[in-house]
Design a protein around this motif. Structure first.
Motif, PDB file in Angstrom:
ATOM      1  N   UNK A  63       0.801  -1.224   0.000  1.00  0.00           N
ATOM      2  CA  UNK A  63       0.000   0.000   0.000  1.00  0.00           C
ATOM      3  C   UNK A  63       0.827   1.263   0.000  1.00  0.00           C
ATOM      4  N   UNK A  64       2.141   1.131   0.259  1.00  0.00           N
ATOM      5  CA  UNK A  64       3.055   2.290   0.188  1.00  0.00           C
ATOM      6  C   UNK A  64       4.018   2.170  -0.984  1.00  0.00           C
ATOM      7  N   UNK A  65       3.981   1.048  -1.708  1.00  0.00           N
ATOM      8  CA  UNK A  65       5.043   0.688  -2.641  1.00  0.00           C
ATOM      9  C   UNK A  65       4.806   1.203  -4.054  1.00  0.00           C
ATOM     10  N   UNK A  66       5.841   1.800  -4.614  1.00  0.00           N
ATOM     11  CA  UNK A  66       5.903   2.072  -6.053  1.00  0.00           C
ATOM     12  C   UNK A  66       7.244   1.535  -6.522  1.00  0.00           C
ATOM     13  N   UNK A  67       7.246   0.767  -7.593  1.00  0.00           N
ATOM     14  CA  UNK A  67       8.468   0.125  -8.049  1.00  0.00           C
ATOM     15  C   UNK A  67       8.765   0.534  -9.489  1.00  0.00           C
ATOM     16  N   UNK A  68      10.044   0.459  -9.857  1.00  0.00           N
ATOM     17  CA  UNK A  68      10.459   0.869 -11.193  1.00  0.00           C
ATOM     18  C   UNK A  68      11.372  -0.166 -11.837  1.00  0.00           C
ATOM     19  N   UNK A  69      11.025  -0.518 -13.057  1.00  0.00           N
ATOM     20  CA  UNK A  69      11.907  -1.261 -13.941  1.00  0.00           C
ATOM     21  C   UNK A  69      12.778  -0.235 -14.644  1.00  0.00           C
ATOM     22  N   UNK A  70      14.092  -0.443 -14.602  1.00  0.00           N
ATOM     23  CA  UNK A  70      15.017   0.536 -15.169  1.00  0.00           C
ATOM     24  C   UNK A  70      15.424   0.099 -16.573  1.00  0.00           C
ATOM     25  N   UNK A  71      14.930   0.825 -17.563  1.00  0.00           N
ATOM     26  CA  UNK A  71      15.358   0.630 -18.950  1.00  0.00           C
ATOM     27  C   UNK A  71      16.269   1.809 -19.274  1.00  0.00           C
ATOM     28  N   UNK A  72      17.506   1.739 -18.841  1.00  0.00           N
ATOM     29  CA  UNK A  72      18.409   2.888 -18.959  1.00  0.00           C
ATOM     30  C   UNK A  72      18.566   3.310 -20.416  1.00  0.00           C
ATOM     31  N   UNK A  73      18.231   4.589 -20.679  1.00  0.00           N
ATOM     32  CA  UNK A  73      18.260   5.165 -22.026  1.00  0.00           C
ATOM     33  C   UNK A  73      17.304   4.454 -22.979  1.00  0.00           C
ATOM     34  N   UNK A  74      16.285   3.812 -22.426  1.00  0.00           N
ATOM     35  CA  UNK A  74      15.313   3.094 -23.252  1.00  0.00           C
ATOM     36  C   UNK A  74      14.345   4.026 -23.959  1.00  0.00           C
ATOM     37  N   UNK A  75      13.682   3.500 -24.975  1.00  0.00           N
ATOM     38  CA  UNK A  75      12.749   4.287 -25.779  1.00  0.00           C
ATOM     39  C   UNK A  75      11.494   4.625 -24.975  1.00  0.00           C
ATOM     40  N   UNK A  76      10.985   5.835 -25.110  1.00  0.00           N
ATOM     41  CA  UNK A  76       9.743   6.202 -24.425  1.00  0.00           C
ATOM     42  C   UNK A  76       8.559   5.406 -24.965  1.00  0.00           C
ATOM     43  N   UNK A  77       7.618   5.110 -24.085  1.00  0.00           N
ATOM     44  CA  UNK A  77       6.367   4.506 -24.506  1.00  0.00           C
ATOM     45  C   UNK A  77       5.321   5.568 -24.779  1.00  0.00           C
ATOM     46  N   UNK A  78       4.068   5.141 -24.861  1.00  0.00           N
ATOM     47  CA  UNK A  78       2.951   6.077 -25.055  1.00  0.00           C
ATOM     48  C   UNK A  78       1.838   5.702 -24.085  1.00  0.00           C
ATOM     49  N   UNK A  79       1.418   6.663 -23.298  1.00  0.00           N
ATOM     50  CA  UNK A  79       0.320   6.432 -22.361  1.00  0.00           C
ATOM     51  C   UNK A  79      -0.985   6.402 -23.143  1.00  0.00           C
ATOM     52  N   UNK A  80      -1.782   5.363 -22.921  1.00  0.00           N
ATOM     53  CA  UNK A  80      -3.043   5.234 -23.633  1.00  0.00           C
ATOM     54  C   UNK A  80      -3.930   4.194 -22.994  1.00  0.00           C
ATOM     55  N   UNK A  81      -4.952   3.789 -23.716  1.00  0.00           N
ATOM     56  CA  UNK A  81      -5.894   2.802 -23.195  1.00  0.00           C
ATOM     57  C   UNK A  81      -5.188   1.489 -22.867  1.00  0.00           C
ATOM     58  N   UNK A  82      -5.670   0.862 -21.788  1.00  0.00           N
ATOM     59  CA  UNK A  82      -5.054  -0.374 -21.328  1.00  0.00           C
ATOM     60  C   UNK A  82      -3.849  -0.155 -20.456  1.00  0.00           C
ATOM     61  N   UNK A  83      -3.776   1.015 -19.811  1.00  0.00           N
ATOM     62  CA  UNK A  83      -2.639   1.326 -18.941  1.00  0.00           C
ATOM     63  C   UNK A  83      -3.093   2.133 -17.727  1.00  0.00           C
ATOM     64  N   UNK A  84      -2.279   2.055 -16.672  1.00  0.00           N
ATOM     65  CA  UNK A  84      -2.372   3.028 -15.577  1.00  0.00           C
ATOM     66  C   UNK A  84      -1.750   4.326 -16.087  1.00  0.00           C
ATOM     67  N   UNK A  85      -2.480   5.434 -15.969  1.00  0.00           N
ATOM     68  CA  UNK A  85      -2.000   6.708 -16.514  1.00  0.00           C
ATOM     69  C   UNK A  85      -1.524   7.676 -15.438  1.00  0.00           C
ATOM     70  N   UNK A  86      -1.952   7.488 -14.186  1.00  0.00           N
ATOM     71  CA  UNK A  86      -1.574   8.384 -13.092  1.00  0.00           C
ATOM     72  C   UNK A  86      -1.441   7.576 -11.811  1.00  0.00           C
ATOM     73  N   UNK A  87      -0.550   8.002 -10.937  1.00  0.00           N
ATOM     74  CA  UNK A  87      -0.478   7.455  -9.589  1.00  0.00           C
ATOM     75  C   UNK A  87      -0.667   8.603  -8.605  1.00  0.00           C
TER      76      UNK A  87
END
Length: 361
Positions: A79-103
């Motif tokens: 309930x307090x946790x936010x985690x990150x996968x690190x794709x160092x210098x990786x390509x940006x994605x696109x926020x859209x349908x089928x995703x969490x858009x805000x925390x």
């Protein structure tokens, strides 16, 4: 947990038979997992600006050469946790349908002014304060452009001696073009219908909220940096996860995937709108291999990769915690990283050959 499950292939829809009267977990969010392209900027924001603690650092279970950081309260409570996968210098994605858009993070309502001042002092992009569904909200952006909301909650008290730090996750926003089906699916994780405002319908648990935004006609999400991989809801124990797997199979859900993640046991499934959802047990927790005083101080490698643990340690991107010395970073027109040894004079090398160089120095 790994981005390989949440970030591969196209989002597909499936025929769900959802029974809102059949909850299959404890109430509330366990964690949210997102993707970053610059680990140092990420640490500076979540540990430095927000004041969260890194409670675990590990190589990914599907890909040990992918750094995975876990932020939370002092003990890494669900309930307090936010985690990150690190794709160092990786390509940006696109926020859209089928995703969490805000925390969103919950803070005492009286602390909103302090958070606004803090954001301005740290030059963090901020909008507000504003009112959203009856709550006072600041809308921030992290270094990857992910929307992070600070939500003032009436009656929430600060933790004594903790300074200005979020108390817990307040919630998430899901973009979907099947809002009714998505809302119905979320009820099985202990949520009930709440307020409605425009295109957003709020689902409420005992501890947090899921805002489901009708984004019909909007673009589908594309995995990459600056996007969310998945949201995890709480399960009491392994038996509850197994029962959930059987229940979802009976109700014609999308395919499920069961995993032992050492710190919790999890089950992955996609809701009707395509968002990847995980069911995760509260235990055994992050103190199975580190005590509270040293949480997050050691890099852990999955057991299957133990034989090359030292090579993985060299390959993974390095970072400094707030207040620690750090190497200057140069903007180059190509990807170039160094491994900085713990002892001066051990040598350093471009990361692709770093394991070889480390063994020869």
């Amino acid at each position: 947990m790994s981005g390989r499950i949440g970030s591969g292939g196209l989002i597909s829809k499936a025929g769900f038979m959802s029974d809102p009267n059949t909850p299959i977990s404890l109430s509330g969010i366990h964690h949210v997992t997102l993707i970053t392209r610059r680990v140092q900027d990420n640490v500076d924001f979540y540990a430095g600006f927000l004041g969260l603690r890194i409670v675990k650092r590990s190589g990914g279970f599907e890909d040990a050469e992918q750094l995975h950081l876990f932020y939370g309260d002092r003990t890494g409570s669900p309930g307090t946790l936010v985690t990150f996968l690190v794709w160092e210098d990786g390509a940006p994605g696109r926020v859209g349908n089928g995703q969490v858009s805000e925390i969103a993070f919950a803070v005492p309502r009286d602390a909103i002014g302090e958070w606004l001042t803090r954001a301005l002092d740290h030059r963090v992009p901020v909008e507000g304060p504003m009112r959203e569904l009856g709550e006072t909200v600041l809308r921030l952006k992290d270094p990857d452009g992910i929307i992070v909301k600070i939500v003032g909650i009436e009656g929430l008290e600060p933790v004594a001696g903790s300074g200005l730090v979020p108390r817990r996750l307040r919630g998430i926003t899901i973009l979907t073009d099947t809002p009714e089906e998505t809302a119905s699916f979320v009820t099985r994780f202990g949520y009930r219908a709440g307020a409605v405002s425009g295109s957003i319908r709020r689902m409420v648990s005992d501890t947090d909220v899921v805002d489901i935004r009708d984004a019909t006609g909007y673009v589908p999400g594309i995995p990459g940096t600056g996007t969310a991989d998945h949201v995890a809801f709480r399960a009491a124990d392994v038996e509850a996860v197994r029962q959930s797997q059987l229940e979802l199979a009976k109700r014609n859900s999308s395919p499920t995937s069961f995993h032992d993640r050492k710190y919790f046991t999890s089950l992955y499934v996609r809701e009707p709108g395509g968002t990847l959802i995980e069911l995760a047990t509260d235990g055994p927790g992050f103190m199975v291999d580190e005590d509270e005083a040293h949480l997050g101080s050691t890099l852990f490698v999955p057991p299957d990769d133990a034989a090359r643990a030292e090579d993985i340690r060299v390959l993974l991107p390095q970072f400094s915690l707030p207040g620690e010395p750090r190497m200057p970073r140069r903007d180059l027109p190509f990807v170039h990283r160094f491994f900085v040894p713990e002892a001066p004079g051990e040598g350093r090398s471009c990361c692709c050959m770093a394991p070889v160089a480390a063994r020869r120095t």
